[in-house]
Design a protein around this motif. Structure first.
Motif, PDB file in Angstrom:
ATOM      1  N   ALA A  26       0.815  -1.219   0.000  1.00  0.00           N
ATOM      2  CA  ALA A  26       0.000   0.000   0.000  1.00  0.00           C
ATOM      3  C   ALA A  26       0.850   1.272   0.000  1.00  0.00           C
ATOM      4  CB  ALA A  26      -0.932   0.010   1.205  1.00  0.00           C
ATOM      5  N   ASP A  27       2.130   1.160   0.338  1.00  0.00           N
ATOM      6  CA  ASP A  27       3.006   2.334   0.387  1.00  0.00           C
ATOM      7  C   ASP A  27       3.702   2.605  -0.942  1.00  0.00           C
ATOM      8  OD1 ASP A  27       2.495   2.499   3.149  1.00  0.00           O
ATOM      9  OD2 ASP A  27       4.091   1.068   3.576  1.00  0.00           O
ATOM     10  N   THR A  28       3.550   1.720  -1.911  1.00  0.00           N
ATOM     11  CA  THR A  28       4.295   1.836  -3.158  1.00  0.00           C
ATOM     12  C   THR A  28       3.805   3.023  -3.976  1.00  0.00           C
ATOM     13  OG1 THR A  28       4.525  -0.576  -3.188  1.00  0.00           O
ATOM     14  CG2 THR A  28       5.010   0.615  -5.234  1.00  0.00           C
ATOM     15  N   PRO A  29       4.689   3.970  -4.305  1.00  0.00           N
ATOM     16  CA  PRO A  29       4.251   5.128  -5.102  1.00  0.00           C
ATOM     17  C   PRO A  29       4.083   4.758  -6.577  1.00  0.00           C
ATOM     18  CG  PRO A  29       6.597   5.286  -4.615  1.00  0.00           C
ATOM     19  CD  PRO A  29       6.090   4.062  -3.897  1.00  0.00           C
ATOM     20  N   VAL A  30       2.888   4.955  -7.110  1.00  0.00           N
ATOM     21  CA  VAL A  30       2.605   4.714  -8.524  1.00  0.00           C
ATOM     22  C   VAL A  30       1.892   5.953  -9.062  1.00  0.00           C
ATOM     23  CG1 VAL A  30       1.356   3.303 -10.188  1.00  0.00           C
ATOM     24  CG2 VAL A  30       2.433   2.223  -8.210  1.00  0.00           C
ATOM     25  N   PRO A  31       2.464   6.651 -10.030  1.00  0.00           N
ATOM     26  CA  PRO A  31       1.833   7.874 -10.551  1.00  0.00           C
ATOM     27  C   PRO A  31       0.441   7.606 -11.116  1.00  0.00           C
ATOM     28  CG  PRO A  31       4.111   7.675 -11.317  1.00  0.00           C
ATOM     29  CD  PRO A  31       3.759   6.374 -10.670  1.00  0.00           C
ATOM     30  N   GLY A  32      -0.501   8.472 -10.775  1.00  0.00           N
ATOM     31  CA  GLY A  32      -1.844   8.384 -11.328  1.00  0.00           C
ATOM     32  C   GLY A  32      -2.663   7.204 -10.852  1.00  0.00           C
ATOM     33  N   VAL A  33      -2.283   6.594  -9.728  1.00  0.00           N
ATOM     34  CA  VAL A  33      -2.987   5.403  -9.259  1.00  0.00           C
ATOM     35  C   VAL A  33      -4.412   5.751  -8.823  1.00  0.00           C
ATOM     36  CG1 VAL A  33      -2.259   5.607  -6.836  1.00  0.00           C
ATOM     37  CG2 VAL A  33      -2.793   3.367  -7.779  1.00  0.00           C
ATOM     38  N   LEU A  34      -5.350   4.849  -9.128  1.00  0.00           N
ATOM     39  CA  LEU A  34      -6.722   4.965  -8.657  1.00  0.00           C
ATOM     40  C   LEU A  34      -6.926   4.006  -7.485  1.00  0.00           C
ATOM     41  CD1 LEU A  34      -8.653   5.051 -12.060  1.00  0.00           C
ATOM     42  CD2 LEU A  34      -8.124   6.992 -10.567  1.00  0.00           C
ATOM     43  N   HIS A  35      -7.925   4.287  -6.666  1.00  0.00           N
ATOM     44  CA  HIS A  35      -8.177   3.484  -5.473  1.00  0.00           C
ATOM     45  C   HIS A  35      -9.511   2.758  -5.609  1.00  0.00           C
ATOM     46  CE1 HIS A  35      -4.875   5.328  -3.060  1.00  0.00           C
ATOM     47  NE2 HIS A  35      -5.084   6.317  -3.918  1.00  0.00           N
ATOM     48  N   ALA A 182      -3.500  -5.375   0.745  1.00  0.00           N
ATOM     49  CA  ALA A 182      -3.603  -4.380  -0.318  1.00  0.00           C
ATOM     50  C   ALA A 182      -2.896  -4.893  -1.564  1.00  0.00           C
ATOM     51  CB  ALA A 182      -2.987  -3.053   0.118  1.00  0.00           C
ATOM     52  N   THR A 183      -3.335  -4.397  -2.702  1.00  0.00           N
ATOM     53  CA  THR A 183      -2.698  -4.730  -3.973  1.00  0.00           C
ATOM     54  C   THR A 183      -2.661  -3.482  -4.842  1.00  0.00           C
ATOM     55  OG1 THR A 183      -3.556  -6.997  -3.911  1.00  0.00           O
ATOM     56  CG2 THR A 183      -2.777  -6.190  -6.026  1.00  0.00           C
ATOM     57  N   ILE A 184      -1.515  -3.217  -5.453  1.00  0.00           N
ATOM     58  CA  ILE A 184      -1.392  -2.139  -6.431  1.00  0.00           C
ATOM     59  C   ILE A 184      -0.982  -2.762  -7.754  1.00  0.00           C
ATOM     60  CG2 ILE A 184      -0.116  -0.087  -7.123  1.00  0.00           C
ATOM     61  CD1 ILE A 184       0.047   0.772  -4.290  1.00  0.00           C
ATOM     62  N   ALA A 185      -1.769  -2.486  -8.797  1.00  0.00           N
ATOM     63  CA  ALA A 185      -1.514  -3.037 -10.120  1.00  0.00           C
ATOM     64  C   ALA A 185      -1.048  -1.928 -11.044  1.00  0.00           C
ATOM     65  CB  ALA A 185      -2.775  -3.689 -10.678  1.00  0.00           C
ATOM     66  N   ASP A 196       1.841  -6.714  -3.999  1.00  0.00           N
ATOM     67  CA  ASP A 196       0.765  -7.434  -3.335  1.00  0.00           C
ATOM     68  C   ASP A 196       1.166  -7.870  -1.934  1.00  0.00           C
ATOM     69  OD1 ASP A 196      -1.710  -8.575  -3.085  1.00  0.00           O
ATOM     70  OD2 ASP A 196      -1.214 -10.404  -4.178  1.00  0.00           O
ATOM     71  N   ALA A 197       0.212  -7.781  -1.006  1.00  0.00           N
ATOM     72  CA  ALA A 197       0.406  -8.313   0.341  1.00  0.00           C
ATOM     73  C   ALA A 197      -0.007  -9.781   0.307  1.00  0.00           C
ATOM     74  CB  ALA A 197      -0.437  -7.530   1.349  1.00  0.00           C
ATOM     75  N   THR A 198       0.925 -10.644   0.032  1.00  0.00           N
ATOM     76  CA  THR A 198       0.616 -12.060  -0.141  1.00  0.00           C
ATOM     77  C   THR A 198       1.696 -12.913   0.489  1.00  0.00           C
ATOM     78  OG1 THR A 198       0.216 -13.835  -1.750  1.00  0.00           O
ATOM     79  CG2 THR A 198       1.772 -12.103  -2.380  1.00  0.00           C
ATOM     80  N   GLN A 199       1.343 -14.145   0.815  1.00  0.00           N
ATOM     81  CA  GLN A 199       2.316 -15.109   1.316  1.00  0.00           C
ATOM     82  C   GLN A 199       2.743 -16.087   0.223  1.00  0.00           C
ATOM     83  OE1 GLN A 199       0.548 -17.009   4.716  1.00  0.00           O
ATOM     84  NE2 GLN A 199       0.616 -15.166   5.967  1.00  0.00           N
ATOM     85  N   TRP A 200       2.172 -15.941  -0.968  1.00  0.00           N
ATOM     86  CA  TRP A 200       2.429 -16.940  -2.006  1.00  0.00           C
ATOM     87  C   TRP A 200       2.461 -16.260  -3.365  1.00  0.00           C
ATOM     88  CZ3 TRP A 200      -0.299 -22.335  -1.471  1.00  0.00           C
ATOM     89  CH2 TRP A 200       0.504 -23.303  -2.049  1.00  0.00           C
ATOM     90  N   SER A 201       3.537 -15.549  -3.644  1.00  0.00           N
ATOM     91  CA  SER A 201       3.652 -14.785  -4.886  1.00  0.00           C
ATOM     92  C   SER A 201       3.500 -15.634  -6.147  1.00  0.00           C
ATOM     93  CB  SER A 201       4.995 -14.049  -4.923  1.00  0.00           C
ATOM     94  OG  SER A 201       5.096 -13.143  -3.845  1.00  0.00           O
ATOM     95  N   PRO A 202       4.086 -16.845  -6.223  1.00  0.00           N
ATOM     96  CA  PRO A 202       3.934 -17.634  -7.455  1.00  0.00           C
ATOM     97  C   PRO A 202       2.485 -18.000  -7.760  1.00  0.00           C
ATOM     98  CG  PRO A 202       5.770 -18.456  -6.151  1.00  0.00           C
ATOM     99  CD  PRO A 202       5.035 -17.475  -5.290  1.00  0.00           C
ATOM    100  N   ILE A 203       1.685 -18.277  -6.719  1.00  0.00           N
ATOM    101  CA  ILE A 203       0.282 -18.625  -6.953  1.00  0.00           C
ATOM    102  C   ILE A 203      -0.495 -17.407  -7.444  1.00  0.00           C
ATOM    103  CG2 ILE A 203      -1.858 -19.347  -5.838  1.00  0.00           C
ATOM    104  CD1 ILE A 203       0.086 -21.598  -6.415  1.00  0.00           C
ATOM    105  N   VAL A 204      -0.190 -16.227  -6.909  1.00  0.00           N
ATOM    106  CA  VAL A 204      -0.831 -15.001  -7.391  1.00  0.00           C
ATOM    107  C   VAL A 204      -0.546 -14.826  -8.878  1.00  0.00           C
ATOM    108  CG1 VAL A 204      -0.860 -12.486  -7.215  1.00  0.00           C
ATOM    109  CG2 VAL A 204      -0.775 -13.872  -5.141  1.00  0.00           C
ATOM    110  N   ARG A 205       0.680 -15.039  -9.255  1.00  0.00           N
ATOM    111  CA  ARG A 205       1.065 -14.920 -10.667  1.00  0.00           C
ATOM    112  C   ARG A 205       0.293 -15.916 -11.534  1.00  0.00           C
ATOM    113  NH1 ARG A 205       7.007 -16.532 -13.056  1.00  0.00           N
ATOM    114  NH2 ARG A 205       7.062 -15.110 -14.830  1.00  0.00           N
TER     115      ARG A 205
END
Length: 226
Positions: A26-35, A182-185, A196-205
């Motif tokens: 949730a802290d990751t700065p991304v220009p023009g991000v929508l919520h 939280a997730t920022i795409a 992504d706030a996840t415990q399993w990054s490969p499964i999210v992918r």
């Protein structure tokens, strides 16, 4: 006994976390991000009959209000271990309390939260399946098949030398994570980066690539502090 037992160990990420310098999703700065803020279902089983969203659509900062009526059709999600491949908002079906039935997208988090409170949902309810009173559905195996054998509880209690009867209750959400969910795409052409706030990054992918119809190598999932 292991020499590590009772020995103080320094976590490499400890200083960053306790000083507030750790950058979570949730802290990751991304220009023009929508919520985006989810509108959860208030019933445990049933169907969405109607969603009234004209007020939040006209609320300050609101870009879109997504429901099962205008949500893009997603690909089939692979069944995760100990989970269900059900994807919310692809139909009007409600399978559990808290299931997302709408998503409000706005320029700021506060605007999205305020508009989400204005969404009104009408339901047709069905009798929910209460834990312990319905059929056990096997959603997949993890390491070994589940043991679903049942014994005679009453006979065991009757024959027991000692019986202890007590009622325990706990909140539905009892863990205390340091990182909020939280997730920022962020899209760059046909490549997607997920913070992504996840415990399993490969499964999210794997799941995201299948649902969005892109190759796994086009999806990058970052979660440095879980």
């Amino acid at each position: 006994m292991s020499p590590a037992m009772g020995t103080p160990l320094s976590r490499k990420d400890g200083p960053l976390k306790v000083t507030g310098r750790a950058t979570y999703a949730a802290d990751t700065p991304v220009p023009g991000v929508l919520h985006a803020v989810l509108v959860p279902a208030t019933i445990a089983n049933g169907w969405v009959q109607r969603i009234d969203a004209p007020a939040p659509s006209a609320a300050p900062g609101v870009v879109a209000v997504l429901t099962h009526l205008n949500m893009p059709r997603l690909g089939e999600a692979p069944s995760p271990p100990l989970g269900q491949p059900f994807v919310p908002m692809q139909s009007n079906v409600v399978l559990y309390e808290g299931q997302p039935v709408a998503v409000v997208v706005a320029g700021t988090l506060e605007q999205a939260e305020q508009a989400a409170r204005l969404v009104s949902v009408t339901y047709e309810t069905a009798k929910p399946v209460v834990f312990g009173q319905g059929e056990v559905k096997q959603a997949g195996e993890w390491f070994a098949p589940p043991d679903l054998r049942k014994g005679d509880v009453e006979a065991g209690l009757t024959a027991a030398d000692v019986k202890v009867e007590q009622t325990y209750a706990m909140p539905s959400r009892h863990h205390n994570p340091m990182e909020p969910s939280a997730t920022i795409a962020s899209w760059d052409g046909d490549r997607l980066t997920l913070h992504d706030a996840t415990q399993w990054s490969p499964i999210v992918r794997t799941v995201v690539s299948a649902m969005f119809g892109v190759k796994p190598e086009q999806v990058r999932v970052l979660c440095p502090f879980t």
